[in-house]
Design an enzyme around this catalytic site. Structure first.
Site, PDB file in Angstrom:
ATOM      1  N   SER A 172       0.819  -1.206   0.000  1.00  0.00           N
ATOM      2  CA  SER A 172       0.000   0.000   0.000  1.00  0.00           C
ATOM      3  C   SER A 172       0.856   1.260   0.000  1.00  0.00           C
ATOM      4  CB  SER A 172      -0.907   0.000   1.232  1.00  0.00           C
ATOM      5  OG  SER A 172      -1.562   1.247   1.387  1.00  0.00           O
ATOM      6  N   GLN A 228       0.381  -0.512  -4.776  1.00  0.00           N
ATOM      7  CA  GLN A 228      -0.939   0.126  -4.816  1.00  0.00           C
ATOM      8  C   GLN A 228      -0.760   1.635  -4.672  1.00  0.00           C
ATOM      9  OE1 GLN A 228      -2.409   1.380  -1.618  1.00  0.00           O
ATOM     10  NE2 GLN A 228      -4.049   2.352  -2.774  1.00  0.00           N
ATOM     11  N   THR A 246      -5.853   2.831  -7.081  1.00  0.00           N
ATOM     12  CA  THR A 246      -7.102   2.803  -6.311  1.00  0.00           C
ATOM     13  C   THR A 246      -7.897   4.065  -6.589  1.00  0.00           C
ATOM     14  OG1 THR A 246      -6.161   1.414  -4.585  1.00  0.00           O
ATOM     15  CG2 THR A 246      -8.091   2.712  -3.996  1.00  0.00           C
ATOM     16  N   HIS A 291     -13.646  -1.403  -1.288  1.00  0.00           N
ATOM     17  CA  HIS A 291     -12.612  -1.028  -0.325  1.00  0.00           C
ATOM     18  C   HIS A 291     -12.811  -1.749   1.016  1.00  0.00           C
ATOM     19  CE1 HIS A 291      -9.405   2.196  -0.350  1.00  0.00           C
ATOM     20  NE2 HIS A 291      -9.284   1.726   0.876  1.00  0.00           N
ATOM     21  N   ARG A 348     -14.838   0.050   3.624  1.00  0.00           N
ATOM     22  CA  ARG A 348     -14.196   1.086   4.434  1.00  0.00           C
ATOM     23  C   ARG A 348     -14.369   2.498   3.871  1.00  0.00           C
ATOM     24  NH1 ARG A 348     -10.380  -1.262   7.785  1.00  0.00           N
ATOM     25  NH2 ARG A 348      -8.784   0.342   7.565  1.00  0.00           N
ATOM     26  N   ASP A 388     -12.330  -8.406  -4.408  1.00  0.00           N
ATOM     27  CA  ASP A 388     -12.050  -8.555  -2.985  1.00  0.00           C
ATOM     28  C   ASP A 388     -13.308  -8.193  -2.198  1.00  0.00           C
ATOM     29  OD1 ASP A 388     -12.286  -5.763  -2.533  1.00  0.00           O
ATOM     30  OD2 ASP A 388     -10.140  -5.413  -2.643  1.00  0.00           O
ATOM     31  N   ILE A 407     -14.056 -11.756   1.744  1.00  0.00           N
ATOM     32  CA  ILE A 407     -13.550 -13.119   1.532  1.00  0.00           C
ATOM     33  C   ILE A 407     -12.921 -13.637   2.823  1.00  0.00           C
ATOM     34  CG2 ILE A 407     -11.861 -14.524   0.285  1.00  0.00           C
ATOM     35  CD1 ILE A 407     -12.286 -12.647  -2.113  1.00  0.00           C
TER      36      ILE A 407
END
Length: 416
Positions: free
Chosen positions: A137, A159, A187, A301, A304, A332, A335
Site C-alpha cells: 500500500s 498500490q 485505487t 474497499h 471502508r 475482494d 472473503i
C-alpha cells in the site's frame, strides 16, 4: 481373572485411541488449533489492542457494506457435479500473463506494522514462498525498496493513491519500477476518507494517540507493547511524517479531481501491468477497460469507504458480460473462506485478493500466522473444488453457483 480383562481393555483402548502430542511452543499451539480464518480473528482480538485490531476489523459508518458482502458469500448455493474424477486438483491460475500457484493475492493494507511488527515483510515473504502476488500500500509501513529486498524473486505490486501533487505520485511510480515491481494498482474509490467510526472512537492517529479507555484495554497486551516499543518507529515508508488522523491524511493528500484522463496519464508513465481497484459499476468498468489496463478490480474497499456500496460478488457476471474476456476481473471484500474464492472465480473473476483474512493471521502470529491463514484458505479451496467435481480452475463455471439473487428469482418463477 478381572485383572486380565482390565489389562486387555486397556490394550484395546491404546490401539483404538491415538493421543495427540502436546505442542509446547505457545505460538505454534494456538496457530495449529486455528482451523478457520474466524479462529485466527479470535486469537488476534485476544492479543492486539482494540485500536489496531479495529482498524483492520472495522469498516465505514454502520459497516453495512462489509456485512452485506460477507452475507452474499454465506447465501450462495453450490450446485456440484458428481461422478467426476477429482483424485487430484490444481489451484494454479494465470494472472496478467503469469502463472501462480493459487488464484489468490495479498491485497494492500496500510499501517500493517502497527498491528504486528513483521507487517508487510511477513506478507511479502509468505506470498513469495507460496507463489502468490503481494501488494504494498501507499500507506504501507515498509518501503518499496525493503519489500524488493525481502522478496527479490516475488511478484510484488504497488498500490497507488493518486496525490494532488502529481510529481509525488510519479516519484512513487518510478521507485516501484526501479525496484522491479510487477504491477501497479491504482485505487480510485478514495476521493475522500470514509467515516471509519471505530478509528475515531479509538483515537487512531499517526503516530497512534490512544484514549484513556483504549490505553487501559491495551495495557495487558504485553507482547504487542514490547514489540511496538522496541522495534523501529512506526511511519509510512512511502510518505513524509504525519501527526493527524488517518482520515485527515487521506483528505489532505488524495486527489478528489481524478478522472479518466489521469488514468490515461498513469498508463503512459507506467510500462508494467496496471489494475484499477475500486470499480463498483458496470459502466465505469467498461470505460476503464478501454484505457489499456490489464484488469478491473471490483471492490468497495472492504466496506471502508462508502457505506451501503454495491456487493462485489454480484457485479462479477454483469461486468464480465460488458467487458468481455480480454480484460481481467479481480475481486475482494468479505472473503473469509476458500469457498468464497471459488465462488468468485466460478462467477467469472480471474483472481481474488484478501486483506482482513491475511491481517488476522498476521496479528495472531506474525509471519507464521500469515502462512497459517493461506494454508487454511488453500485447504478450503481444494476441498470445495473436489466437492464441486472440478479438477482445475478453468473448470469453474457460473452454473456451479447460485447467488441469493438468483435463488430468489428461481423461487419466484417456481411460485408462478
Amino acid at each position: 481373572m478381572m485383572a486380565k480383562k482390565s489389562t486387555g481393555r486397556i490394550q484395546n483402548l491404546r490401539q483404538t485411541l491415538k493421543f495427540r502430542k502436546p505442542i509446547l511452543n505457545p505460538k505454534r499451539r494456538r496457530l495449529t488449533r486455528a482451523i478457520t480464518i474466524h479462529d485466527l480473528r479470535i486469537i488476534a482480538k485476544q492479543r492486539i489492542p482494540i485500536g489496531p485490531f479495529d482498524y483492520v476489523d472495522g469498516a465505514a459508518e454502520d459497516e453495512v457494506s462489509l456485512s452485506r458482502a460477507r452475507q452474499a458469500f454465506l447465501d450462495i448455493e453450490f450446485k456440484p457435479h458428481v461422478l467426476r474424477d477429482v483424485s487430484s486438483t490444481s489451484l494454479s491460475a494465470k494472472m496478467c500473463g503469469d502463472k501462480y500457484s493459487l488464484p489468490l493475492g495479498i491485497a494492500p493494507v496500510g499501517f500493517s506494522r502497527m498491528m504486528q511488527t513483521e507487517g508487510e515483510s511477513a506478507g511479502a515473504s509468505v506470498a513469495t514462498s507460496r507463489g502468490m502476488p503481494f501488494a504494498l500500500s501507499t500507506m504501507g509501513t515498509t518501503s518499496i525498496e525493503k519489500v524488493a529486498e525481502i522478496a527479490p524473486n516475488g511478484s510484488n505490486w504497488f498500490q497507488l493513491y493518486l496525490w494532488r501533487d502529481r510529481d509525488r505520485s510519479l516519484e512513487l511510480i518510478n521507485r516501484a519500477a526501479k525496484a522491479g515491481f510487477k504491477g501497479l494498482i491504482l485505487t480510485v474509490d478514495a476521493q475522500v476518507a470514509g467515516a471509519r467510526l471505530r478509528d475515531v472512537r479509538n483515537g487512531l492517529t499517526v503516530p497512534p494517540s490512544l484514549t484513556g479507555r483504549t490505553f487501559l484495554e491495551a495495557a495487558p497486551k504485553v507482547n504487542w507493547w514490547w514489540n511496538f516499543l522496541t522495534k523501529e518507529p512506526l511511519v509510512f515508508a512511502s510518505l513524509d511524517s504525519w501527526n493527524g488522523t488517518v482520515a485527515e491524511l487521506m483528505n489532505t493528500m488524495f486527489d478528489p479531481t481524478m478522472t479518466l484522463d489521469d488514468l490515461k496519464w498513469i498508463r503512459k508513465v507506467w510500462d508494467g501491468n496496471l489494475l484499477v481497484k475500486g470499480v463498483q459499476r458496470v459502466d465505469d468498468a467498461s470505460a476503464i477497460s478501454k484505457c489499456g489496463v490489464e484488469g478491473v478490480w471490483i471492490s468497495n474497499h472492504g466496506g471502508r469507504q462508502l457505506d451501503r456500496a454495491p456487493i462485489p460478488l454480484y457485479l462479477i457476471e454483469p461486468i464480465r458480460k460488458a467487458i468481455g474476456k480480454k480484460v481481467e476481473i479481480h475481486v475482494d471484500t468479505g472473503i473469509m473462506h476458500g469457498a468464497d474464492v471459488i465462488a468468485s472465480l466460478a462467477k467469472g473473476a480471474n483472481f481474488a485478493w484478501i486483506g482482513r483474512a491475511y491481517m488476522y493471521g498476521l496479528m495472531a502470529g506474525g509471519r507464521d500466522g500469515v502462512a497459517r491463514a493461506i494454508e487454511i484458505l488453500e485447504t478450503q479451496m481444494v476441498r470445495t473444488m473436489k466437492l464441486l467435481g472440478v479438477k482445475e480452475i478453468e473448470g469453474l463455471t457460473p452454473d456451479l453457483v447460485n447467488t441469493a439473487i438468483e435463488i430468489g428469482r428461481t423461487n419466484t418463477r417456481g411460485a408462478k
